[in-house]
Design a protein around this motif. Structure first.
Motif, PDB file in Angstrom:
ATOM      1  N   LEU A  77      23.605 -20.583 -30.698  1.00  0.00           N
ATOM      2  CA  LEU A  77      23.711 -20.354 -29.268  1.00  0.00           C
ATOM      3  C   LEU A  77      23.130 -21.539 -28.516  1.00  0.00           C
ATOM      4  CD1 LEU A  77      22.546 -16.615 -29.128  1.00  0.00           C
ATOM      5  CD2 LEU A  77      24.885 -17.484 -29.174  1.00  0.00           C
ATOM      6  N   THR A  78      23.741 -21.854 -27.387  1.00  0.00           N
ATOM      7  CA  THR A  78      23.236 -22.938 -26.567  1.00  0.00           C
ATOM      8  C   THR A  78      21.897 -22.544 -25.962  1.00  0.00           C
ATOM      9  OG1 THR A  78      25.468 -23.635 -26.019  1.00  0.00           O
ATOM     10  CG2 THR A  78      23.710 -24.405 -24.585  1.00  0.00           C
ATOM     11  N   CYS A  79      20.905 -23.394 -26.133  1.00  0.00           N
ATOM     12  CA  CYS A  79      19.600 -23.150 -25.532  1.00  0.00           C
ATOM     13  C   CYS A  79      18.865 -24.480 -25.440  1.00  0.00           C
ATOM     14  CB  CYS A  79      18.804 -22.127 -26.337  1.00  0.00           C
ATOM     15  SG  CYS A  79      18.527 -22.604 -28.042  1.00  0.00           S
ATOM     16  N   MET A  80      17.719 -24.469 -24.797  1.00  0.00           N
ATOM     17  CA  MET A  80      16.996 -25.699 -24.521  1.00  0.00           C
ATOM     18  C   MET A  80      16.532 -26.388 -25.798  1.00  0.00           C
ATOM     19  SD  MET A  80      16.107 -27.558 -21.987  1.00  0.00           S
ATOM     20  CE  MET A  80      16.337 -26.347 -20.693  1.00  0.00           C
ATOM     21  N   CYS A  81      16.768 -27.690 -25.866  1.00  0.00           N
ATOM     22  CA  CYS A  81      16.296 -28.518 -26.964  1.00  0.00           C
ATOM     23  C   CYS A  81      15.401 -29.619 -26.391  1.00  0.00           C
ATOM     24  CB  CYS A  81      17.454 -29.168 -27.708  1.00  0.00           C
ATOM     25  SG  CYS A  81      18.684 -28.030 -28.343  1.00  0.00           S
ATOM     26  N   HIS A  82      14.548 -30.148 -27.235  1.00  0.00           N
ATOM     27  CA  HIS A  82      13.685 -31.263 -26.838  1.00  0.00           C
ATOM     28  C   HIS A  82      13.944 -32.443 -27.758  1.00  0.00           C
ATOM     29  CE1 HIS A  82      11.143 -29.124 -23.888  1.00  0.00           C
ATOM     30  NE2 HIS A  82      11.448 -28.072 -24.632  1.00  0.00           N
ATOM     31  N   PHE A  83      14.113 -33.603 -27.153  1.00  0.00           N
ATOM     32  CA  PHE A  83      14.411 -34.816 -27.900  1.00  0.00           C
ATOM     33  C   PHE A  83      13.460 -35.924 -27.463  1.00  0.00           C
ATOM     34  CE2 PHE A  83      18.273 -32.467 -26.917  1.00  0.00           C
ATOM     35  CZ  PHE A  83      18.861 -32.284 -28.157  1.00  0.00           C
ATOM     36  N   GLU A  84      13.019 -36.698 -28.440  1.00  0.00           N
ATOM     37  CA  GLU A  84      12.317 -37.940 -28.145  1.00  0.00           C
ATOM     38  C   GLU A  84      13.273 -39.069 -28.493  1.00  0.00           C
ATOM     39  OE1 GLU A  84       8.784 -39.901 -30.347  1.00  0.00           O
ATOM     40  OE2 GLU A  84       7.885 -38.579 -28.832  1.00  0.00           O
ATOM     41  N   ILE A  85      13.626 -39.886 -27.504  1.00  0.00           N
ATOM     42  CA  ILE A  85      14.678 -40.883 -27.666  1.00  0.00           C
ATOM     43  C   ILE A  85      14.132 -42.266 -27.339  1.00  0.00           C
ATOM     44  CG2 ILE A  85      16.974 -41.623 -26.923  1.00  0.00           C
ATOM     45  CD1 ILE A  85      17.551 -38.722 -26.178  1.00  0.00           C
ATOM     46  N   ALA A  86      14.355 -43.200 -28.265  1.00  0.00           N
ATOM     47  CA  ALA A  86      13.931 -44.579 -28.056  1.00  0.00           C
ATOM     48  C   ALA A  86      15.162 -45.471 -28.052  1.00  0.00           C
ATOM     49  CB  ALA A  86      12.962 -45.014 -29.150  1.00  0.00           C
ATOM     50  N   GLU A 103      13.768 -51.537 -27.956  1.00  0.00           N
ATOM     51  CA  GLU A 103      12.315 -51.669 -28.072  1.00  0.00           C
ATOM     52  C   GLU A 103      11.592 -51.000 -26.909  1.00  0.00           C
ATOM     53  OE1 GLU A 103      10.875 -52.973 -30.718  1.00  0.00           O
ATOM     54  OE2 GLU A 103      12.877 -53.321 -31.587  1.00  0.00           O
ATOM     55  N   HIS A 104      12.336 -50.269 -26.078  1.00  0.00           N
ATOM     56  CA  HIS A 104      11.718 -49.623 -24.922  1.00  0.00           C
ATOM     57  C   HIS A 104      10.905 -48.411 -25.347  1.00  0.00           C
ATOM     58  CE1 HIS A 104      14.125 -52.185 -22.310  1.00  0.00           C
ATOM     59  NE2 HIS A 104      15.197 -51.844 -23.009  1.00  0.00           N
ATOM     60  N   SER A 105       9.994 -47.995 -24.496  1.00  0.00           N
ATOM     61  CA  SER A 105       9.155 -46.844 -24.796  1.00  0.00           C
ATOM     62  C   SER A 105      10.009 -45.592 -24.926  1.00  0.00           C
ATOM     63  CB  SER A 105       8.121 -46.645 -23.682  1.00  0.00           C
ATOM     64  OG  SER A 105       7.282 -47.780 -23.569  1.00  0.00           O
ATOM     65  N   PRO A 106       9.696 -44.710 -25.861  1.00  0.00           N
ATOM     66  CA  PRO A 106      10.458 -43.466 -26.016  1.00  0.00           C
ATOM     67  C   PRO A 106      10.352 -42.593 -24.775  1.00  0.00           C
ATOM     68  CG  PRO A 106       9.068 -43.882 -27.941  1.00  0.00           C
ATOM     69  CD  PRO A 106       8.646 -44.851 -26.884  1.00  0.00           C
ATOM     70  N   VAL A 107      11.394 -41.816 -24.540  1.00  0.00           N
ATOM     71  CA  VAL A 107      11.406 -40.863 -23.435  1.00  0.00           C
ATOM     72  C   VAL A 107      11.635 -39.468 -24.001  1.00  0.00           C
ATOM     73  CG1 VAL A 107      12.214 -42.537 -21.750  1.00  0.00           C
ATOM     74  CG2 VAL A 107      13.885 -41.200 -23.040  1.00  0.00           C
ATOM     75  N   ASP A 108      11.147 -38.465 -23.291  1.00  0.00           N
ATOM     76  CA  ASP A 108      11.338 -37.074 -23.701  1.00  0.00           C
ATOM     77  C   ASP A 108      12.396 -36.450 -22.812  1.00  0.00           C
ATOM     78  OD1 ASP A 108      10.244 -34.638 -25.264  1.00  0.00           O
ATOM     79  OD2 ASP A 108      10.294 -33.972 -23.175  1.00  0.00           O
ATOM     80  N   ILE A 109      13.390 -35.821 -23.426  1.00  0.00           N
ATOM     81  CA  ILE A 109      14.469 -35.177 -22.674  1.00  0.00           C
ATOM     82  C   ILE A 109      14.574 -33.724 -23.115  1.00  0.00           C
ATOM     83  CG2 ILE A 109      16.974 -35.072 -22.318  1.00  0.00           C
ATOM     84  CD1 ILE A 109      17.059 -38.081 -22.415  1.00  0.00           C
ATOM     85  N   ALA A 110      14.569 -32.821 -22.146  1.00  0.00           N
ATOM     86  CA  ALA A 110      14.794 -31.398 -22.396  1.00  0.00           C
ATOM     87  C   ALA A 110      16.173 -31.042 -21.858  1.00  0.00           C
ATOM     88  CB  ALA A 110      13.716 -30.555 -21.710  1.00  0.00           C
ATOM     89  N   ALA A 111      17.071 -30.621 -22.753  1.00  0.00           N
ATOM     90  CA  ALA A 111      18.455 -30.353 -22.357  1.00  0.00           C
ATOM     91  C   ALA A 111      19.112 -29.492 -23.429  1.00  0.00           C
ATOM     92  CB  ALA A 111      19.218 -31.662 -22.185  1.00  0.00           C
ATOM     93  N   ASP A 112      20.336 -29.032 -23.143  1.00  0.00           N
ATOM     94  CA  ASP A 112      21.089 -28.288 -24.154  1.00  0.00           C
ATOM     95  C   ASP A 112      21.494 -29.182 -25.322  1.00  0.00           C
ATOM     96  OD1 ASP A 112      20.843 -26.067 -22.617  1.00  0.00           O
ATOM     97  OD2 ASP A 112      22.970 -25.883 -22.112  1.00  0.00           O
TER      98      ASP A 112
END
Length: 305
Positions: A161-170, A173-182
């Motif tokens: 089922l579609t629900c909120m996921c959390h990703f750390e994306i780099a 060489e840039h600093s990683p960002v955190d994204i909360a999305a489906d």
């Protein structure tokens, strides 16, 4: 003897029959013809009980298809073209894509124009348009457990089922960002008119050397599509438990566990499309997606009751 290939969607009877007829025609004209179904380029899914399903990118090329092949004819819809690109891109074989499907956004011509198109290709009266592809890998530690070539996009999301996921994306060489999305989409310019378009990403002309990151239904006003140079690689670290599922070009992928890492970079291989006329991307956008169609004229004056 010149060599040609035919890749067809064997699920569609019309594509199958045309493939056989075309093989006979090319053979009679003195060509050495190799034929294969597009099924070989459809990516399989690894299963939760057997997550390692690693077929090397170069291992999908069918027998007889190599760099000496002058061209291959692809008979099917967009899914067939995506599969065919994985089969022949490592050999650099140009593809004449023929629409036997519905939209045919990636196809160059139609069945009723195939005889003229084949004559044109056999006499080298065409241009080649190269399209960027991605190398997508899933790594567990330093071990590659799954990899594929990607022409459109990679999608990482949760199931069933579609629900909120959390990703750390780099990115690079840039600093990683955190994204909360489906989910998240990493798209090539070719894929910008596919899933990423539906998710709100911009349309990118194929000649622009960029990639894009598009969050799917992000839970933040700050998380929006990001376009960045295709010289930058991308690392995605999933945070969700127990697992996510990754899909490449809409037809295959694998499970991604919390200890895994998804790595993407511009591939050394390109999808090579035969163009019978000069490429006209805006015309395709207009014909297939209705972009830039004129509005209905508004009245110059309004009569009040």
């Amino acid at each position: 003897m010149p060599k040609a290939g035919i890749i067809y969607n064997d699920v569609k009877p019309i594509a199958t029959s045309v493939a056989m007829e075309l093989k006979d025609k090319l053979t009679a004209a003195g060509w050495d013809v190799y034929i294969t179904a597009s099924l070989g380029g459809i990516l399989g899914y690894s299963q939760p009980h057997s997550p390692v399903c690693h077929t090397p990118i170069e291992g999908l090329t069918p027998p007889g298809f190599d760099s000496s092949m002058k061209f291959t004819v692809v008979l099917g819809g967009d899914g067939t073209v995506l599969a065919a690109s994985r089969l022949v891109a490592p050999c650099g074989i140009p593809m004449l894509t023929v629409n036997t499907g519905h939209m045919g956004f990636l196809t160059e011509t139609y069945l009723n124009k195939l005889p003229e198109a084949i004559e044109q290709v056999m006499t080298d009266e065409y241009q080649i348009e190269d399209r960027t592809m991605l190398t997508v890998k899933v790594l567990r530690g330093e071990t590659v457990i799954w990899e594929a070539l990607c022409l459109n996009e990679m999608v990482l999301h949760r199931e069933p089922l579609t629900c909120m996921c959390h990703f750390e994306i780099a990115v690079g060489e840039h600093s990683p960002v955190d994204i909360a999305a489906d989910g998240v989409i990493i798209s090539t310019p070719t894929g910008s008119t596919a899933y990423s378009l539906s998710a709100g990403g911009p349309v990118i002309s194929p000649g622009v050397n960029v990639l894009q990151l598009v969050p799917i239904c992000p839970h933040s006003l700050a998380s929006r599509a990001l376009v960045f140079p295709d010289t930058e690689s991308v690392n995605i670290y999933p945070v969700n438990i127990p697992r996510l599922v990754m899909v490449v070009d809409g037809n295959g992928g694998c499970y991604v566990l919390p200890e895994d890492r998804v790595y993407l970079e511009r591939s050394q291989y390109q999808a090579r499309f035969i163009r019978l006329q000069s490429p006209e991307f805006f015309q395709v956008l207009r014909e297939k997606l209705g972009w830039g169609l004129p509005h209905i004229a508004k009245p110059t004056s309004v009569e009040l009751p």
